[in-house]
Every structure is written in structure tokens, then in C-alpha cells.
Design a protein around this motif. Structure first.
Motif, PDB file in Angstrom:
ATOM      1  N   VAL A  77       0.846  -1.198   0.000  1.00 24.81           N
ATOM      2  CA  VAL A  77       0.000   0.000   0.000  1.00 24.81           C
ATOM      3  C   VAL A  77       0.880   1.246   0.000  1.00 24.81           C
ATOM      4  N   PHE A  78       1.947   1.217   0.806  1.00 25.94           N
ATOM      5  CA  PHE A  78       2.874   2.354   0.834  1.00 25.94           C
ATOM      6  C   PHE A  78       3.491   2.600  -0.538  1.00 25.94           C
ATOM      7  N   LEU A  79       3.947   1.522  -1.190  1.00 29.79           N
ATOM      8  CA  LEU A  79       4.588   1.659  -2.503  1.00 29.79           C
ATOM      9  C   LEU A  79       3.586   2.136  -3.561  1.00 29.79           C
ATOM     10  N   ALA A  80       2.361   1.617  -3.470  1.00 31.91           N
ATOM     11  CA  ALA A  80       1.324   2.007  -4.433  1.00 31.91           C
ATOM     12  C   ALA A  80       0.932   3.471  -4.222  1.00 31.91           C
ATOM     13  N   GLN A  81       0.761   3.851  -2.947  1.00 35.53           N
ATOM     14  CA  GLN A  81       0.401   5.250  -2.667  1.00 35.53           C
ATOM     15  C   GLN A  81       1.527   6.190  -3.092  1.00 35.53           C
ATOM     16  N   SER A  82       2.778   5.723  -2.995  1.00 34.17           N
ATOM     17  CA  SER A  82       3.905   6.566  -3.419  1.00 34.17           C
ATOM     18  C   SER A  82       3.780   6.926  -4.892  1.00 34.17           C
ATOM     19  N   ILE A  83       3.253   5.988  -5.668  1.00 37.30           N
ATOM     20  CA  ILE A  83       3.054   6.260  -7.100  1.00 37.30           C
ATOM     21  C   ILE A  83       2.033   7.384  -7.284  1.00 37.30           C
ATOM     22  N   ILE A  84       0.947   7.313  -6.533  1.00 39.03           N
ATOM     23  CA  ILE A  84      -0.082   8.358  -6.645  1.00 39.03           C
ATOM     24  C   ILE A  84       0.457   9.707  -6.167  1.00 39.03           C
ATOM     25  N   ARG A  85       1.182   9.692  -5.059  1.00 36.75           N
ATOM     26  CA  ARG A  85       1.715  10.953  -4.520  1.00 36.75           C
ATOM     27  C   ARG A  85       2.644  11.632  -5.517  1.00 36.75           C
ATOM     28  N   ASP A  86       3.256  10.812  -6.397  1.00 35.56           N
ATOM     29  CA  ASP A  86       4.143  11.348  -7.431  1.00 35.56           C
ATOM     30  C   ASP A  86       3.446  11.289  -8.796  1.00 35.56           C
ATOM     31  N   GLY A  87       2.125  11.239  -8.798  1.00 39.45           N
ATOM     32  CA  GLY A  87       1.357  11.196 -10.047  1.00 39.45           C
ATOM     33  C   GLY A  87       1.658  12.426 -10.887  1.00 39.45           C
ATOM     34  N   GLU A  88       1.468  12.270 -12.175  1.00 37.48           N
ATOM     35  CA  GLU A  88       1.802  13.365 -13.084  1.00 37.48           C
ATOM     36  C   GLU A  88       1.018  14.625 -12.727  1.00 37.48           C
ATOM     37  N   GLY A  89       1.737  15.634 -12.307  1.00 34.27           N
ATOM     38  CA  GLY A  89       1.109  16.914 -11.992  1.00 34.27           C
ATOM     39  C   GLY A  89       0.334  16.926 -10.683  1.00 34.27           C
ATOM     40  N   ALA A  90       0.410  15.851  -9.893  1.00 37.52           N
ATOM     41  CA  ALA A  90      -0.422  15.750  -8.687  1.00 37.52           C
ATOM     42  C   ALA A  90      -0.101  16.850  -7.682  1.00 37.52           C
ATOM     43  N   THR A  91      -1.137  17.463  -7.145  1.00 38.97           N
ATOM     44  CA  THR A  91      -0.955  18.409  -6.041  1.00 38.97           C
ATOM     45  C   THR A  91      -1.702  17.937  -4.793  1.00 38.97           C
ATOM     46  N   LYS A  92      -2.561  16.910  -4.956  1.00 39.20           N
ATOM     47  CA  LYS A  92      -3.345  16.408  -3.822  1.00 39.20           C
ATOM     48  C   LYS A  92      -3.469  14.903  -3.870  1.00 39.20           C
ATOM     49  N   PHE A  93      -3.529  14.299  -2.700  1.00 36.80           N
ATOM     50  CA  PHE A  93      -3.703  12.852  -2.573  1.00 36.80           C
ATOM     51  C   PHE A  93      -5.122  12.600  -2.068  1.00 36.80           C
ATOM     52  N   ILE A  94      -5.883  11.849  -2.851  1.00 33.71           N
ATOM     53  CA  ILE A  94      -7.303  11.653  -2.552  1.00 33.71           C
ATOM     54  C   ILE A  94      -7.588  10.179  -2.278  1.00 33.71           C
ATOM     55  N   SER A  95      -8.194   9.887  -1.130  1.00 30.63           N
ATOM     56  CA  SER A  95      -8.682   8.533  -0.844  1.00 30.63           C
ATOM     57  C   SER A  95     -10.192   8.533  -1.031  1.00 30.63           C
ATOM     58  N   ILE A  96     -10.681   7.556  -1.779  1.00 31.43           N
ATOM     59  CA  ILE A  96     -12.131   7.470  -2.016  1.00 31.43           C
ATOM     60  C   ILE A  96     -12.637   6.150  -1.467  1.00 31.43           C
ATOM     61  N   THR A  97     -13.452   6.213  -0.443  1.00 30.55           N
ATOM     62  CA  THR A  97     -14.001   5.011   0.167  1.00 30.55           C
ATOM     63  C   THR A  97     -15.498   4.944  -0.099  1.00 30.55           C
ATOM     64  N   VAL A  98     -15.924   3.831  -0.676  1.00 33.14           N
ATOM     65  CA  VAL A  98     -17.359   3.604  -0.892  1.00 33.14           C
ATOM     66  C   VAL A  98     -17.756   2.450   0.009  1.00 33.14           C
ATOM     67  N   GLU A  99     -18.732   2.665   0.877  1.00 28.71           N
ATOM     68  CA  GLU A  99     -19.056   1.628   1.847  1.00 28.71           C
ATOM     69  C   GLU A  99     -20.563   1.369   1.927  1.00 28.71           C
ATOM     70  N   ASP A 100     -20.910   0.356   2.701  1.00 27.37           N
ATOM     71  CA  ASP A 100     -22.300  -0.085   2.815  1.00 27.37           C
ATOM     72  C   ASP A 100     -22.879  -0.481   1.457  1.00 27.37           C
ATOM     73  N   GLY A 101     -22.037  -1.106   0.629  1.00 24.16           N
ATOM     74  CA  GLY A 101     -22.489  -1.553  -0.681  1.00 24.16           C
ATOM     75  C   GLY A 101     -22.955  -2.994  -0.652  1.00 24.16           C
TER      76      GLY A 101
END
Lengths: 412, 412
Positions: A272-296
Motif C-alpha cells: 500500500v505504501f509503494l502504491a500510494q507513493s506512485i499516486i503521490r508522485d502522479g503526473e502533476g499531482a498536487t493532492k492525494f485523494i482517498s475514495i471510500t465507498v461503503e455499505d455496498g
């Protein structure tokens, strides 16, 4: 550049007994750049992987899948992995397969094993022939500098237009055994100039039976690398490899053991740390967003909705602008393809702020509360479906001017 | 601003007997702006429509669907349509439905008919209450200036952040009858500040039985408004309405008649024009891209692949940059979700340039040929699957810096 993601310190990256790492500057695309990586494994190591689902999967992906399948069928163990940047060897047909195999043969000759015991990986431009002679010429140097303490160089050697190397280490105690885990990754999305590919490699020094490792890699990937998205473009070369060197004292032979659970937890956390590191360094990224969908009603529908939000250019530009234009999130929920969704039961939260209540604007919602959260560099979107107990989380970043600049630049 | 799409000339927009148009400046969101449109139909007119599939469909969409269903079930004919900009009345729950119905009731009182004989439409910000009192206050003025020769004003009245009005007229001869068709549309994608919605209205003066018109609207939409995409965001309010005023001499009572075929061809051609006008004026668009996928096993798989290419941010930024980075198109084909796709049979063309042959780079392909086509303002991507005889075409635009600017601007 990356969002809340400091550059790893080389001294913090722990060697993993049973794996040696070497690199070379082979001039594949540009001079004076680490672009070939070799990871040599000890006897007794096991390897498992998950690969891109793109039908245009690259030649090295096909060869790696074949060679892993041969091991699963009782063939000789994998002895090394080889990665090149600068060229994806994708969309290259039969000739591309031959060149991936030639890379394996060249490294096998250096190491004294069979070509089938090598797993090849490539990342770079699609549709162009792999400069296999350059790679072959670079391999002796990579083999010559093989050593355990080379993880930081490894992280650098697989970078393409990543703005920084991505790596992490953990040490855990499992049933009285110390297990060391170290991993590297690169991203992000598909990158200029078609520097495709997310790659992840995670090694640890426990001994794990092949069928158990095959389960573990899928389980870890499903909670990490399969939960991230920059732009929805699935590359032709995506691969995540788990390496159990077997050089330590812990042995795991069953997925039902407490040792497996503890190891899986550690592997998943680092993944998860390694995967999130990719997002944190996403092209042009200025924000890190977690999206949780629950009670599905199912995890699948939760993922569908989470990805629909994560892929919406309108949602992503709103995050970039710190604009609480949250109707865009409702719209993305609505077109996610969950046909019998009762939107009148949906609740939407932005961090601690209750934005939409029963499908409409929460009467207590205030624009300034949404504005406050949208200005943060880390934001959690939470959607409650009121349909069941399943849940899913996806990680993404915003869509900025820099994303367009990075991807619109002419290939240089 | 729009790509190869001149602003329509008011005098070129032909009145359609049997439909009168009025508008008002109701100050819904901003003053001094046409923001309420009324279209009043003659006795004997029939209306059919297609609507957004977004589960968060707006309150007016729900009311319009209900009122059309009542007609299909034998209820009184539709007498008028009313459109407001500045507010989408979406994500507004029960109160939103009540306000959409209140709008209908107010117009019905002006026109002397039942509220169920009115179809309401809204476009604008999601999640905010519809200012229904302002709309009601504007209706008398709109009704007072009802006239046939008001199509240019109608096209302007439904604009949100469109850079120009979109409208067209045709006159065709069908079996000795002159039929006049005039339509308007607005787009494009979902627009700042959440100015959701693609809207299209096409009227003609033939008399068409309701069941026939119901078929015709779907047939025309499937080849026009259902073939366009800016950013993949399906709005909560998308609607396309077909109005047969019945004021002319042509009557069409069967889908099997030659008159139906001729009328369908004319309606479809104008619908395609109106739909393409939305793409040409897409947010930040600098290029108009047609994507045709052919020789597929089914139209559905062709559409899947065409949309996968059209939605790829990497493909779209490459078009913006005039960069023949065409491996990105192969990657998008590969992840379109057609599981048994044999990529070794795929051929890719950019206009007349054969780029990929049997899944790999065409040996005769030259970068300068790709470059030449990529610089054009109109580009056709053609993918041949070698799986069958089905085909599908999708229209889209590029992804530019201006797209991000437009969508990231804070709502003003």
C-alpha cells in the motif's frame, strides 16, 4: 514535487538476505542514466506476480507470465529479474517476443542458468523496437556490481519520468523470526513520452511455498496496486512481483497459518505504501485523494463507484482548484453503472463534513466547511450506499495543468 | 473558438410551422441573460425524447419522463417545453421534484392546459435549490414574445458556458412534401460551474404517430448524441427531444414506410450536426476527432473500444500536442474490456496513414506521416478488428490546458 512523500533515504532501505541487485547505464534512450536493473535471487527463492490486464500486453509481460507458469508446473526456479527503462517493448509483435527472450538468454549466460529462469520487464515508449543489443551490452556491468545493499539504486534505475525514487523497508517479528521486507515502485499512470507502466517489486527473506506466494501476491495487489489510478489508463506493462528469498528463518507453507496472516499484513502494508507513493508522485499531482465507498451490496459495485469518482476529469479538476463543487461527485456516482442504485439513500462525506444526505444537499452543509477540506493536500471522500456491508477504497490524485503539460510535451 | 464551427446566422434558421418560441431574462443566476425558454406546440404535435442514464437524474428529467409516459399511455398531448439555465435542479430530492412540477403548473396556467402537458428541463449547478419563483416570474414575458421566428434566440437561451450558440436548419422533399427541420443544442460535457448537461431539441413540421416518433428519437440519438464524448462525464440532465409539429402535409404512421426512412435520414443528419457542434465547442477543444472502430464482432464491442480511445486522457493530450504518440491508442484498445481480443490482428489508421499492422508498428509507417495528420484540426482514427462486420463511430475532442482552466476555475 510529490504530495507528502519525502525522498527515501538510502541508508533506511534494508538489504534483504537472498537478493542481490546490480544496475547499468546502457544508453537505451538517453546516456548517463541507470536504465538496466538486475535482481539475482538465492537458491530456494520463490517469485509470484500479477500483470496488466491490457490485451496489448508487452512482450516481456508475456515472457514473464510464461516463465512463471513453467515454475508453477514444476520447472526450475526463477534465478533473476531484469528490468529496462527507455522502451516498453509493447506493440512490437513476434519480433518483440524474440527480443525479450534474447534479453533473458543473455542474462542466463552471465549467471549460468536457463533463459526460462529469468523474468524480463520493460518500461518506456510503445510501438518502437527494443534496442536489445544495448541491453545485452549493459548486462555484464550490472552483474559485476551485484550487491545486497543496492535498493536505492534499484529504485532510481526503474524511474522514467517519476520525479523521485519510490522505496520502503520494514522489519517485522513473526512467531519469533525477524523478517525484513524492502520494495521499490515506479509510476505513474502512463507517462511522457509513453513511459508506460507501473512497476512494483517487493522482496522479503522468509521462505514461502510457491502456491502460498501466488495467493499472497494477489491478495496484496488487490489492496494496493489494484486500488490506485492516475488517469484510468492501464499500461501495457504493469507488473507487481513478490519475491520470497527464503534466506531467513521463517517458513510459510499454508495460507491458513497465523504466520501467513502476519506476513500478509506486513506485505500488504508495504505494498500500500509503494502504491500510494506512485499516486503521490502522479503526473502533476498536487493532492492525494482517498475514495471510500461503503455499505455496498458487493465489493465490485463499491469499486465501480469509487473508480467512477476517481476517473472523472471534472471531479479531479475540482480537487485541483480546491473547489467544493461536490455535485460532480454525485454525478460520477450516478453514472458508475450500478443500475439499481437508489440515489435517495446515498450519503456523501468529505473528511468529517457531511455534504449530501439521502441523495440531496445536507441542510446543515455549509460551503465554507467543504472549502476548508478541499484546500487540504490529503482528502478523503466517503460515500455510503445503504445497500449492504461491502466496502472498497481507491487512491487517486487531482488533475492539474501540469498533467496536460507533461503528457502534451512532444517526445524529446 | 469552436473547431471549424461558424456561429449560425439567425436568418438561416427556418421557422417550423407548429412551434412558437419565447424567452425571458429571469435572473436565475446572473442578470441580463436569456435563461428561460418556452417552446409552445400546435395541436396535433407529438414529442419523444431520450434522457440521461445517470442514476442521479435531475428532477425535471424525472418529470419529463413521467409526462411523456402519460402521453404514451393515452393521456393528453404535450403542449409546451420549458428550459431554464443557471440551475440543474439535480441532487435536490423531493423538494426538487416539487419545484419542477411547480414550474410546469405555472406555465400550464399561462397556456391554459394541464401541468402534465408541460415538459421541464434544467441545466446549471447541481446540489442547489431551483429558484422557482424567479422562473415563474419570468414565464409571462416568455409567453408574451412567443413567435415562430425565434430559433436563434432559443439557441442562445439554452447556452451556459458554450462559447457560441448551436443551431441548424434543413429542408427536405419527402414524397412530394416539403419538410422543414430546425434544431438547437448546447453542451459541452459538464461545464463550470457544474453547468451540467447536453440538451438537444429538434422540431420538424411532419405529422408523426407517437410510437413511430418514439422509435425515431432513439434511432437518431444512437447515431448522434449517443456517439459524442468530451470527458466521459454523463450529466444528470442530458436530454434530446424530437418534436413533430404535424403542421405540414407529410404524415408518417409506420416505421416500414419509405417516408419514414427519408425522414429518419434527415432527422439523423441534423442530429449528427447538432451533436458534433457540441464537440466542436467542447471545453478547451482545439481539434475534432472521429474514432471509427470497424470489422468488430458486435456494435457493442466497437463502441467500447471507440469510447476507450476517446476517454483516454493520454490519447487526448497527444492530440492536443499534435504528437503522433500512437502507442497510447493501442494501449487504450487493449484495456477497453474486450476480453478475447486478438491484438495480433489489429490494424490502426490515422486518416490515410497506416500506423499499426497486425498489432505492431507498420514497417512502412513514418513518423512524419503521423505528424502531418496530427497537426490537422480534424482527424479520423480508424481501428480494424478483423472479428466481424460490425462498426461504430464516436466523436470527441482533445484535452487541452483550457479544459483544466475552465473546469478548475472557482465558481463565480
Amino acid at each position: 514535487m510529490a504530495v507528502n512523500s519525502p525522498i527515501p533515504v538510502a541508508a533506511d532501505l534494508k538489504p534483504v538476505a537472498g537478493i542481490e541487485i546490480g544496475y547499468a547505464e546502457a544508453g537505451i534512450k538517453k546516456p548517463n542514466r541507470k536504465d538496466v536493473l538486475v535482481m539475482k535471487l538465492a537458491d530456494g527463492a520463490t517469485v509470484a506476480g500479477v500483470f496488466t490486464l491490457n490485451r496489448f500486453c508487452a512482450a516481456p509481460v508475456q515472457v514473464s507470465k510464461d516463465n512463471l507458469a513453467a515454475v508453477q508446473a514444476g520447472g526450475k526456479a526463477i534465478r533473476a529479474l531484469v528490468v529496462n527503462t527507455g522502451n516498453a517493448n509493447a506493440g512490437t509483435g513476434e519480433e518483440g517476443l524474440a527480443r525479450a527472450q534474447a534479453t533473458c538468454a543473455a542474462l542466463a549466460a552471465e549467471l549460468g542458468c536457463a533463459p526460462q529462469q529469468i523474468l524480463p520487464f520493460s518500461t518506456g515508449v510503445i510501438l518502437e523496437p527494443l534496442p536489445v543489443e544495448k541491453i545485452k551490452a549493459g548486462l555484464p556491468a550490472a552483474v559485476a556490481n551485484l550487491k545486497q545493499d543496492n535498493w536505492f539504486n534499484a529504485a532510481e534505475a526503474i524511474m522514467t519520468t517519476d520525479t523521485q525514487p519510490k522505496a520502503g523497508s520494514r522489519t517485522v517479528d513473526i512467531a519469533g523470526h525477524t523478517v525484513t521486507l524492502t520494495g521499490i515502485s515506479k509510476g505513474a499512470g502512463m507517462i511522457k513520452p509513453n513511459m508506460a507502466t507501473m512497476l512494483g517489486y517487493l522482496a522479503f527473506d522468509a521462505k514461502v511455498a510457491q502456491p502460498v506466494l501466488d495467493v499472497l501476491v494477489k491478495q496484496a495487489a488487490d489492496q494496493s496496486f489494484n486500488c490506485i489510478t492516475i488517469d484510468g489508463d492501464t499500461s501495457t506493462n504493469d507488473s507487481f512481483m513478490l519475491i520470497a528469498t527464503g534466506a531467513g528463518t521463517l517458513e510459510v507453507n499454508s495460507v491458513d497459518s497465523p504466520e501467513y496472516k502476519a506476513l500478509a499484513a506486513a506485505v500488504t502494508e508495504l505494498s500500500v505504501f509503494l502504491a500510494q507513493s506512485i499516486i503521490r508522485d502522479g503526473e502533476g499531482a498536487t493532492k492525494f485523494i482517498s475514495i471510500t465507498v461503503e455499505d455496498g451490496a458487493s465489493m465490485e459495485e463499491c469499486r465501480k463507484i469509487a473508480y467512477s469518482i476517481a476517473h472523472s476529469p471534472l471531479v479531479k479538476t475540482a480537487f485541483f482548484a480546491s473547489d467544493p463543487n461536490l455535485g460532480r461527485i454525485l454525478a460520477a456516482i450516478g453514472y458508475a453503472g450500478v443500475d439499481d442504485l437508489d440515489v435517495s439513500k446515498i450519503n456523501l462525506y468529505l473528511d468529517d463534513v457531511w455534504v449530501a444526505k439521502n441523495g440531496g444537499r445536507n441542510p446543515d452543509y455549509k460551503e465554507e466547511d467543504g472549502q476548508r477540506v478541499m484546500k487540504q493536500s490529503e482528502i478523503t471522500v466517503r460515500v455510503k450506499l445503504a445497500r449492504g456491508t461491502a466496502a472498497s477504497t481507491v487512491y487517486t490524485c487531482d488533475l492539474s495543468h501540469d498533467y496536460v503539460s507533461i503528457n502534451a510535451d512532444y517526445r524529446s
